[in-house]
Write a protein that holds these residues in place. Structure first.
Motif, short mmCIF file in Angstrom:
data_model
loop_
_atom_site.label_atom_id
_atom_site.label_comp_id
_atom_site.label_asym_id
_atom_site.label_seq_id
_atom_site.Cartn_x
_atom_site.Cartn_y
_atom_site.Cartn_z
N ALA A 1 -47.35 1.93 -13.20
CA ALA A 1 -47.66 2.36 -14.87
C ALA A 1 -48.53 1.58 -14.81
O ALA A 1 -48.65 0.39 -15.28
N LEU A 2 -49.21 2.35 -15.81
CA LEU A 2 -50.49 2.12 -16.90
C LEU A 2 -50.23 1.84 -18.21
O LEU A 2 -49.48 2.37 -18.60
N ALA A 3 -50.80 0.45 -18.37
CA ALA A 3 -50.09 -0.50 -19.70
C ALA A 3 -51.29 0.07 -21.22
O ALA A 3 -51.93 0.14 -21.41
N SER A 4 -51.83 2.14 -20.54
CA SER A 4 -52.73 2.36 -21.73
C SER A 4 -52.15 2.11 -22.95
O SER A 4 -50.78 2.93 -22.78
N THR A 5 -52.63 2.27 -24.34
CA THR A 5 -52.35 2.00 -25.75
C THR A 5 -52.09 3.36 -26.49
O THR A 5 -51.85 3.28 -27.37
N THR A 6 -52.54 4.29 -25.71
CA THR A 6 -52.54 5.55 -26.79
C THR A 6 -52.34 6.75 -25.69
O THR A 6 -52.54 7.81 -25.91
N VAL A 7 -51.88 6.64 -24.18
CA VAL A 7 -51.34 7.90 -23.33
C VAL A 7 -49.81 7.19 -23.22
O VAL A 7 -49.87 5.78 -22.22
N ALA A 8 -49.10 8.08 -23.95
CA ALA A 8 -47.64 7.81 -22.96
C ALA A 8 -47.27 8.19 -21.56
O ALA A 8 -48.10 8.84 -20.67
N ASN A 9 -46.67 6.95 -20.43
CA ASN A 9 -46.42 7.77 -18.97
C ASN A 9 -46.89 8.06 -18.47
O ASN A 9 -47.26 8.93 -17.69
N LEU A 10 -48.19 6.79 -18.53
CA LEU A 10 -49.78 7.41 -17.93
C LEU A 10 -49.07 6.41 -16.91
O LEU A 10 -48.45 5.20 -16.50
N ARG A 11 -49.28 7.23 -15.14
CA ARG A 11 -48.86 6.53 -13.95
C ARG A 11 -49.94 7.01 -12.86
O ARG A 11 -50.69 8.00 -12.95
N ASP A 12 -50.37 6.21 -12.16
CA ASP A 12 -51.46 6.66 -10.57
C ASP A 12 -50.64 6.84 -9.64
O ASP A 12 -49.52 6.28 -9.34
N LEU A 13 -50.75 7.99 -9.03
CA LEU A 13 -49.32 8.09 -8.01
C LEU A 13 -49.86 6.76 -6.59
O LEU A 13 -49.39 6.50 -5.92
N GLY A 14 -51.43 6.39 -7.35
CA GLY A 14 -51.55 5.19 -6.20
C GLY A 14 -50.57 4.24 -5.68
O GLY A 14 -49.78 3.66 -6.41
N GLY A 15 -50.74 3.93 -4.15
CA GLY A 15 -49.56 2.30 -3.76
C GLY A 15 -48.28 3.56 -3.07
O GLY A 15 -47.72 2.38 -2.63
N LEU A 16 -48.09 3.86 -3.75
CA LEU A 16 -47.02 4.94 -2.77
C LEU A 16 -47.44 5.47 -1.11
O LEU A 16 -48.35 5.62 -0.77
N PRO A 17 -46.36 4.63 -0.49
CA PRO A 17 -45.90 4.66 0.56
C PRO A 17 -45.89 6.06 1.28
O PRO A 17 -45.24 6.88 1.32
N LEU A 18 -46.18 6.30 2.53
CA LEU A 18 -46.42 7.16 3.23
C LEU A 18 -46.38 7.03 4.80
O LEU A 18 -46.22 5.67 5.52
N PRO A 19 -45.95 7.48 5.69
CA PRO A 19 -45.37 7.07 6.83
C PRO A 19 -46.66 6.41 7.69
O PRO A 19 -48.23 6.66 7.69
N GLY A 20 -46.52 5.75 9.29
CA GLY A 20 -47.50 5.29 9.58
C GLY A 20 -48.10 3.78 9.44
O GLY A 20 -49.09 3.50 9.14
N GLY A 21 -47.44 2.94 8.09
CA GLY A 21 -47.47 2.42 7.34
C GLY A 21 -49.18 2.80 6.06
O GLY A 21 -49.59 1.80 5.11
N ARG A 22 -49.17 4.46 5.89
CA ARG A 22 -50.50 4.27 5.22
C ARG A 22 -49.68 4.58 3.29
O ARG A 22 -48.48 4.73 3.13
N THR A 23 -50.54 4.88 2.54
CA THR A 23 -50.43 4.65 1.18
C THR A 23 -51.30 5.74 0.59
O THR A 23 -52.27 5.94 0.73
N VAL A 24 -51.13 5.85 -0.85
CA VAL A 24 -51.98 7.01 -1.90
C VAL A 24 -52.88 5.91 -2.47
O VAL A 24 -52.35 5.21 -2.29
N ARG A 25 -53.80 7.03 -2.03
CA ARG A 25 -55.50 5.76 -2.65
C ARG A 25 -54.89 6.56 -4.14
O ARG A 25 -54.95 6.59 -4.92
N ALA A 26 -55.23 4.77 -4.22
CA ALA A 26 -55.33 4.59 -6.49
C ALA A 26 -56.45 5.41 -6.36
O ALA A 26 -57.96 5.77 -6.36
N GLY A 27 -56.10 5.56 -7.84
CA GLY A 27 -57.22 6.06 -9.44
C GLY A 27 -58.06 7.38 -8.85
O GLY A 27 -58.40 7.60 -9.27
N LEU A 28 -57.57 8.07 -7.69
CA LEU A 28 -57.46 9.62 -8.22
C LEU A 28 -57.03 10.76 -8.42
O LEU A 28 -57.21 11.60 -8.94
N VAL A 29 -55.75 10.79 -8.18
CA VAL A 29 -54.69 11.56 -8.51
C VAL A 29 -53.59 10.77 -9.92
O VAL A 29 -53.51 9.23 -9.49
#
Length: 272
Positions: free
Chosen positions: A3-31
């Motif tokens: 969850a990103l602490a934006s002061t002008t956009v509500a509910n702003l969240r980066d999908l980056g960091g969420l866990p995926l199989p095989g120890g992989r994660t969603v890449r941050a900053g792209l979606v």
């Protein structure tokens, strides 16, 4: 997900960091996902300025866009992808303007307790939201909207992309579910991400909820409208299974996204 602490956009969240199989994660900053962007101001909001957005995908209806137009930063491309246009058009043709999906008229519904009770009381809110979620899978406008969204994610020159609706929970929540499922996230991760928006959404709409209850509105209706529950997501996933058999088939055969495009999305959005 962060969850990103934006002061002008509500509910702003980066999908980056969420866990995926095989120890992989969603890449941050792209979606990234959010609620409406009518107060978006990168000049006054360092969190936004640091994102370097290239594309914004707006899933809202024409009325929502007119009432609260996005503030699009210079150099960022806006893609309009009205996911519920067909559902709204059907209600208008029937003459039932108040039967438009609740997801597309939150402010209108919660401004009038009598109207809310008439259309959403007696447990009907959850039933109507279930109908909306089926439409997010099967209606023509939703197919076109989510095809546009995934096409943008798969573009060879794609940069950071932010997708949103009004509250950032239903139309946006389904988009996040599709992406995470394509990336291989398990069912628990997908559901936890889907439900995790509830505190931010309720905080963003707290004045509206408080005013609705103060005027005699049913708190149960407010909770059903401002927030998400597992059964909404389960309804959409069941629609996918019934109509297509799997998320991959939904994306390939329903949305018309090629296997090559899906492979590009997976390559771009995952990391070890």
């Amino acid at each position: 997900m962060t969850a990103l602490a934006s002061t002008t956009v509500a509910n702003l969240r980066d999908l980056g960091g969420l866990p995926l199989p095989g120890g992989r994660t969603v890449r941050a900053g792209l979606v990234l996902r959010a609620g409406q962007l009518d107060r978006m101001d990168p000049a006054a909001d360092p969190v936004l300025a640091d994102l370097g957005l290239a594309t914004i995908v707006d899933f809202r209806s024409e009325a929502e866009r007119t009432d609260h137009p996005d503030r699009v930063p210079a150099g960022v491309r806006l893609v309009v992808a009205d996911a519920l246009a067909d559902t709204i058009r059907t209600a208008v043709v029937r003459g039932d303007s108040d039967d438009r999906p609740a997801a597309a008229q939150l402010g209108h519904i919660l401004s009038d307790p009598a109207l809310a009770e008439e259309h959403l009381g007696g447990g009907r809110a959850r039933s109507l939201f279930a109908q909306t979620y089926r439409a997010l899978v099967s209606s023509g406008s939703a197919v076109a909207a989510y095809r546009s969204f995934l096409t943008e994610l798969a573009a060879p020159d794609a940069g950071p992309l932010l997708f949103h609706c009004t509250a950032g929970k239903d139309r946006t929540g389904w988009a996040a579910t599709v992406v995470l499922t394509l990336l291989g996230a398990d069912a628990q991760t997908v559901q936890e991400e889907y439900l995790s928006v509830n505190p931010a959404v309720r905080a963003a709409f707290a004045p509206l909820i408080d005013g609705f209850v103060a005027k005699g509105g049913d708190p149960g209706i407010a909770r059903a409208v401002i927030g998400v529950v597992p059964e909404y997501l389960e309804t959409a996933l069941a629609e996918v299974d019934e109509k297509f058999g799997s998320m991959e088939a939904y994306v390939r055969d329903g949305l018309g996204i090629s296997d090559e495009a899906v492979a590009r999305i997976r390559e771009r959005l995952t990391q070890d």
